[in-house]
Scaffold this motif. Structure first.
Motif, PDB file in Angstrom:
ATOM      1  N   ARG A  58     -13.629  56.082  16.974  1.00  0.00           N
ATOM      2  CA  ARG A  58     -13.332  55.545  18.224  1.00  0.00           C
ATOM      3  C   ARG A  58     -13.669  56.735  19.017  1.00  0.00           C
ATOM      4  O   ARG A  58     -13.984  56.527  20.301  1.00  0.00           O
ATOM      5  N   TYR A  59     -13.442  57.940  18.854  1.00  0.00           N
ATOM      6  CA  TYR A  59     -13.528  58.882  19.547  1.00  0.00           C
ATOM      7  C   TYR A  59     -14.930  59.095  20.051  1.00  0.00           C
ATOM      8  O   TYR A  59     -15.396  59.378  21.224  1.00  0.00           O
ATOM      9  N   LEU A  60     -15.873  59.160  19.156  1.00  0.00           N
ATOM     10  CA  LEU A  60     -17.509  59.182  19.358  1.00  0.00           C
ATOM     11  C   LEU A  60     -18.153  58.187  20.289  1.00  0.00           C
ATOM     12  O   LEU A  60     -18.637  58.577  21.144  1.00  0.00           O
ATOM     13  N   GLU A  61     -17.463  56.730  20.103  1.00  0.00           N
ATOM     14  CA  GLU A  61     -17.857  55.752  20.841  1.00  0.00           C
ATOM     15  C   GLU A  61     -17.588  55.930  22.262  1.00  0.00           C
ATOM     16  O   GLU A  61     -18.126  55.490  23.227  1.00  0.00           O
ATOM     17  N   THR A  62     -16.362  56.489  22.448  1.00  0.00           N
ATOM     18  CA  THR A  62     -15.481  56.212  23.646  1.00  0.00           C
ATOM     19  C   THR A  62     -16.294  57.698  24.551  1.00  0.00           C
ATOM     20  O   THR A  62     -16.861  57.480  25.626  1.00  0.00           O
ATOM     21  N   GLN A  63     -16.656  58.730  23.840  1.00  0.00           N
ATOM     22  CA  GLN A  63     -17.315  59.994  24.480  1.00  0.00           C
ATOM     23  C   GLN A  63     -18.834  59.463  24.810  1.00  0.00           C
ATOM     24  O   GLN A  63     -19.361  59.593  25.843  1.00  0.00           O
ATOM     25  N   ALA A  64     -19.484  58.746  23.934  1.00  0.00           N
ATOM     26  CA  ALA A  64     -20.969  58.380  24.093  1.00  0.00           C
ATOM     27  C   ALA A  64     -20.885  57.442  25.557  1.00  0.00           C
ATOM     28  O   ALA A  64     -21.929  57.738  26.257  1.00  0.00           O
ATOM     29  N   LEU A  72     -27.426  50.800  21.751  1.00  0.00           N
ATOM     30  CA  LEU A  72     -28.497  50.311  21.160  1.00  0.00           C
ATOM     31  C   LEU A  72     -28.708  48.742  20.993  1.00  0.00           C
ATOM     32  O   LEU A  72     -29.655  48.295  21.308  1.00  0.00           O
ATOM     33  N   LYS A  73     -27.350  48.154  20.845  1.00  0.00           N
ATOM     34  CA  LYS A  73     -27.549  46.645  20.214  1.00  0.00           C
ATOM     35  C   LYS A  73     -26.278  46.214  20.678  1.00  0.00           C
ATOM     36  O   LYS A  73     -25.179  46.389  20.239  1.00  0.00           O
ATOM     37  N   ASP A  74     -26.414  44.807  21.388  1.00  0.00           N
ATOM     38  CA  ASP A  74     -25.243  43.911  21.617  1.00  0.00           C
ATOM     39  C   ASP A  74     -24.175  44.624  22.325  1.00  0.00           C
ATOM     40  O   ASP A  74     -23.156  44.318  22.293  1.00  0.00           O
ATOM     41  N   GLY A  75     -24.448  45.737  23.261  1.00  0.00           N
ATOM     42  CA  GLY A  75     -23.440  46.264  23.929  1.00  0.00           C
ATOM     43  C   GLY A  75     -22.423  47.099  23.029  1.00  0.00           C
ATOM     44  O   GLY A  75     -21.443  47.584  23.490  1.00  0.00           O
ATOM     45  N   THR A  76     -22.836  47.475  21.855  1.00  0.00           N
ATOM     46  CA  THR A  76     -21.956  48.392  21.281  1.00  0.00           C
ATOM     47  C   THR A  76     -22.716  49.536  20.442  1.00  0.00           C
ATOM     48  O   THR A  76     -23.774  49.620  20.550  1.00  0.00           O
ATOM     49  N   TYR A  77     -21.740  50.584  20.481  1.00  0.00           N
ATOM     50  CA  TYR A  77     -22.590  51.852  19.947  1.00  0.00           C
ATOM     51  C   TYR A  77     -22.278  51.900  18.256  1.00  0.00           C
ATOM     52  O   TYR A  77     -22.468  52.887  17.674  1.00  0.00           O
ATOM     53  N   ILE A 284     -14.795  47.920   2.179  1.00  0.00           N
ATOM     54  CA  ILE A 284     -14.700  48.329   3.358  1.00  0.00           C
ATOM     55  C   ILE A 284     -15.948  48.270   4.280  1.00  0.00           C
ATOM     56  O   ILE A 284     -16.903  48.279   3.874  1.00  0.00           O
ATOM     57  N   GLU A 285     -15.261  48.323   5.467  1.00  0.00           N
ATOM     58  CA  GLU A 285     -16.343  48.480   6.530  1.00  0.00           C
ATOM     59  C   GLU A 285     -16.377  49.929   7.382  1.00  0.00           C
ATOM     60  O   GLU A 285     -15.417  50.290   7.707  1.00  0.00           O
ATOM     61  N   GLN A 286     -17.551  50.627   7.289  1.00  0.00           N
ATOM     62  CA  GLN A 286     -17.664  51.967   8.021  1.00  0.00           C
ATOM     63  C   GLN A 286     -18.872  51.746   9.094  1.00  0.00           C
ATOM     64  O   GLN A 286     -19.434  50.590   9.237  1.00  0.00           O
ATOM     65  N   PHE A 287     -18.763  52.763  10.124  1.00  0.00           N
ATOM     66  CA  PHE A 287     -19.611  52.478  11.065  1.00  0.00           C
ATOM     67  C   PHE A 287     -20.382  53.682  11.371  1.00  0.00           C
ATOM     68  O   PHE A 287     -19.730  55.091  11.501  1.00  0.00           O
ATOM     69  N   ASN A 288     -21.764  53.728  11.489  1.00  0.00           N
ATOM     70  CA  ASN A 288     -22.453  54.749  12.291  1.00  0.00           C
ATOM     71  C   ASN A 288     -22.349  54.361  13.924  1.00  0.00           C
ATOM     72  O   ASN A 288     -22.085  53.367  14.330  1.00  0.00           O
ATOM     73  N   VAL A 289     -22.276  55.616  14.347  1.00  0.00           N
ATOM     74  CA  VAL A 289     -22.235  55.273  16.043  1.00  0.00           C
ATOM     75  C   VAL A 289     -23.369  55.997  16.450  1.00  0.00           C
ATOM     76  O   VAL A 289     -24.177  57.009  15.948  1.00  0.00           O
ATOM     77  N   ALA A 290     -24.159  55.152  17.550  1.00  0.00           N
ATOM     78  CA  ALA A 290     -25.351  55.612  18.213  1.00  0.00           C
ATOM     79  C   ALA A 290     -25.484  55.118  19.441  1.00  0.00           C
ATOM     80  O   ALA A 290     -24.805  54.217  20.033  1.00  0.00           O
ATOM     81  N   LEU A 363     -27.596  60.022  16.834  1.00  0.00           N
ATOM     82  CA  LEU A 363     -26.881  59.219  15.924  1.00  0.00           C
ATOM     83  C   LEU A 363     -25.682  60.050  15.025  1.00  0.00           C
ATOM     84  O   LEU A 363     -26.229  61.119  14.600  1.00  0.00           O
ATOM     85  N   TRP A 364     -24.724  59.403  15.150  1.00  0.00           N
ATOM     86  CA  TRP A 364     -23.726  59.865  14.125  1.00  0.00           C
ATOM     87  C   TRP A 364     -23.515  59.041  12.813  1.00  0.00           C
ATOM     88  O   TRP A 364     -22.569  58.117  12.958  1.00  0.00           O
ATOM     89  N   PRO A 365     -24.138  59.285  11.695  1.00  0.00           N
ATOM     90  CA  PRO A 365     -23.942  58.575  10.483  1.00  0.00           C
ATOM     91  C   PRO A 365     -22.443  58.966   9.729  1.00  0.00           C
ATOM     92  O   PRO A 365     -21.909  59.868   9.935  1.00  0.00           O
ATOM     93  N   ALA A 366     -22.169  57.577   9.211  1.00  0.00           N
ATOM     94  CA  ALA A 366     -20.990  57.703   8.260  1.00  0.00           C
ATOM     95  C   ALA A 366     -21.544  58.111   6.984  1.00  0.00           C
ATOM     96  O   ALA A 366     -22.602  57.836   6.673  1.00  0.00           O
ATOM     97  N   GLY A 367     -20.320  58.183   6.191  1.00  0.00           N
ATOM     98  CA  GLY A 367     -20.510  58.395   4.716  1.00  0.00           C
ATOM     99  C   GLY A 367     -21.485  59.427   3.990  1.00  0.00           C
ATOM    100  O   GLY A 367     -22.259  59.043   3.070  1.00  0.00           O
ATOM    101  N   GLU A 368     -21.908  60.425   4.840  1.00  0.00           N
ATOM    102  CA  GLU A 368     -22.720  61.335   4.406  1.00  0.00           C
ATOM    103  C   GLU A 368     -22.006  62.071   3.110  1.00  0.00           C
ATOM    104  O   GLU A 368     -22.890  62.270   2.066  1.00  0.00           O
ATOM    105  N   GLU A 369     -20.927  62.445   3.217  1.00  0.00           N
ATOM    106  CA  GLU A 369     -20.258  63.095   2.257  1.00  0.00           C
ATOM    107  C   GLU A 369     -20.261  62.299   0.682  1.00  0.00           C
ATOM    108  O   GLU A 369     -19.820  62.685  -0.167  1.00  0.00           O
ATOM    109  N   THR A 370     -20.205  61.037   1.001  1.00  0.00           N
ATOM    110  CA  THR A 370     -20.434  60.287  -0.254  1.00  0.00           C
ATOM    111  C   THR A 370     -21.660  59.538  -0.528  1.00  0.00           C
ATOM    112  O   THR A 370     -21.619  58.494  -1.622  1.00  0.00           O
TER     113      THR A 370
END
Length: 542
Positions: A58-64, A72-77, A284-290, A363-370
């Protein structure tokens, strides 16, 4: 003559200075502000599947949006990815029968295991086969399976690569670790072979880390992208492997020696395994931010340079909390990787004011540590065509010590990015840090590798922590600064990776600036980067 040379040198210096002045300048203040927030206890370590991870997104998409990046697509980050969380339950059992003897290794001490196929119950009996390194590498004329059908069997493998010999000092990259040596590849190959499961023999030397690393990893919830995965995978502590092989009438060391040759044949042990694995599963659903800065060139704007930095870390140790431990349970991940996530925000803030010819993607990918899940999901379903992606420049665990006279570009030498990096370094008055053998396979352990596997030239820029063996040339107090960088290895993936307001972030800003400058070098060039001739990843279709 001397005056002419001096004049030419002066013109070249002024030209270099003018070029540098024309590029956006990364500021320390926003970088520090983002870093201190992302690493704060409030974000609870930005864990996958945890509240802190949701806050980070939420912080990353707000700052973006605030910065002015375009979605990038459909008005979402956001780019969603479906993830399966799995944790083996205490009533699970694994036992071996060999030579008339049945024994069950102690979980956490002699064996660790889990499922990655999303199944709550896995039950099977299978014969056990030793497959050496478990590698199929046609370019190395190497096949540890030799066409033998191992479907439905438990595979036992060594980690790392076949070691170099006097006759072949450069096989499997010599002293450096290749992707074939990584545990990730071993699990992937077992799945391709249709095995019932796979166990890796652990030694600190071959894995490059102690037993505590896999033991700790399998004691927590593990995550995988939804879809195919092994029904059973894990590690055997070396003494446990010796016990198994001895009971089966085999000499482990003798088999290891045979496994160093191309003539090695899989060895069916006189042993079976009985597995009853119960797992707690959740989807679960996680999100990349771009977000993007559109290019200015009518043709080149359809191509893009990606800057990436994962936002996730290890989150809260919920098990420790439940036990009532009076210790710190938050893995803040300040250096790994609030630093990279913050740097990308600071870079984007100035890039939006000065677009390049090609499009730039932050691009801020999710789940790198996993397991680099977010970047893997991106290349499987890219929001920008891979054949139109010029490069991925990744930031992970940045320099928190101070300015250097050089910059690490390990992995860039695989492509024309190395020459581009050299030009940028020269303009900035920097040297490229000397290459060292990649003993721990650092090139394969960060998000850029997902892009490399997909055929996009990519590397982790700076990589001061992963390569932190004290060779970086720090401007201030070189010896003490190098010692601080090396000392971070004891903090890596610990609750003590916390933000310190006293940090000198000049080196982090320098690293971010170099990355942005290199991105602009690529984004403004007439041609896209290319892999070197013969480079393995250059064969992948873009």
């Amino acid at each position: 003559m001397r005056s002419s040379l001096a004049l030419a040198a002066g013109i070249a210096l002024l030209s270099s200075y003018a070029h540098a002045q024309s590029l956006p300048v990364v500021a320390e203040a926003p970088l520090r502000a983002h870093l201190s927030f992302l690493a704060d206890d409030l974000l609870e370590g930005r864990g996958t599947g945890q509240r802190g991870g949701d806050l980070a997104v939420r912080y990353l998409e707000t700052q973006a949006a605030l910065i002015g990046l375009q979605p990038l697509k459909d008005g979402t980050y956001r780019q969603g990815l479906k993830i399966v969380g799995s944790k083996a339950l205490p009533d699970s059992t694994v036992s071996f029968t060999a030579g008339g003897k049945t024994f069950s290794p102690v979980v956490g001490k002699g064996i660790v295991y889990g499922a990655s196929n999303g199944q709550e119950k896995v039950v099977f009996d299978a014969s056990v086969v030793f497959v050496g390194y478990g590698i199929r590498a046609p370019e190395e004329q190497w096949d540890d399976f030799k066409g033998i059908d191992v479907k439905g069997k438990l595979l036992v493998m060594m980690v790392n690569d076949p070691q170099p010999t006097a006759a072949e000092p450069n096989r499997f990259a010599g002293k450096s670790l290749t992707y074939y040596g990584r545990w990730v590849y071993k699990y992937e190959e077992a799945l391709r072979q249709g095995a019932a499961g796979v166990l890796l023999i652990h030694t600190t030397e071959s894995a490059s880390y102690p037993w505590s690393v896999p033991a700790n990893g399998f004691s927590h919830e593990r995550f995988n992208l939804a879809g195919a995965g092994n029904a059973f995978e894990g590690w055997l502590q070396e003494d446990t492997a010796r016990e198994l092989f001895q009971a089966a009438g085999q000499d482990l060391d003798a088999l290891r020696t045979k496994a160093e040759t191309r003539e090695f044949q899989p060895v069916a042990l006189n042993a079976t395994v009985q597995v009853k694995l119960d797992s707690k599963i959740r989807s679960i659903e996680q999100f990349n931010v771009a977000g993007i800065v559109p290019g200015t060139d009518p043709k080149l704007k359809d191509e893009a340079v990606i800057y990436s930095a994962h936002w996730d870390h290890l989150g809260i140790d919920e098990g420790g909390q439940a036990r009532g431990d009076k210790t710190d349970h938050i893995y803040n991940g300040a250096v790994d990787n609030a630093s990279g996530a913050a740097a990308l925000l600071a870079m984007a803030q100035v890039a939006v004011k000065q677009p390049a010819r090609r499009t730039q993607i932050f691009l801020w990918p999710a789940g790198e540590e996993t397991g680099m899940l977010g970047s893997t999901a991106w290349v499987r379903s890219p929001l920008w065509p891979l054949d139109k992606t010029a490069a991925d420049l990744n930031l992970d665990s940045m320099n928190f010590v101070g300015k250097t006279r050089d910059i690490g570009v390990a992995g860039a030498e695989r492509s024309s990015l190395y020459a581009s990096a050299g030009k940028v370094a020269k303009r900035m008055g920097l040297r490229l840090a000397p290459a060292i053998p990649d003993l721990s396979g650092a090139y394969f352990r960060a998000d850029h590798f997902s892009f490399a596997k997909a055929g996009v030239p990519a590397f982790n820029v700076g990589s001061a922590v992963f390569s932190g063996d004290g060779y970086f040339d720090f401007v201030k107090d070189p010896k003490a600064s190098s010692e601080r960088m090396v000392a971070f290895k004891k903090v890596y993936h610990q609750v003590t990776d916390e933000y310190n307001p006293a940090w000198d972030l000049s080196g982090m800003v320098q690293q971010a600036q170099f990355t942005l400058n290199l991105g602009y070098e690529v984004a403004n060039d007439k041609t896209m980067p290319t892999w070197n001739k013969g480079e393995a990843f250059g064969k992948v279709k873009r």
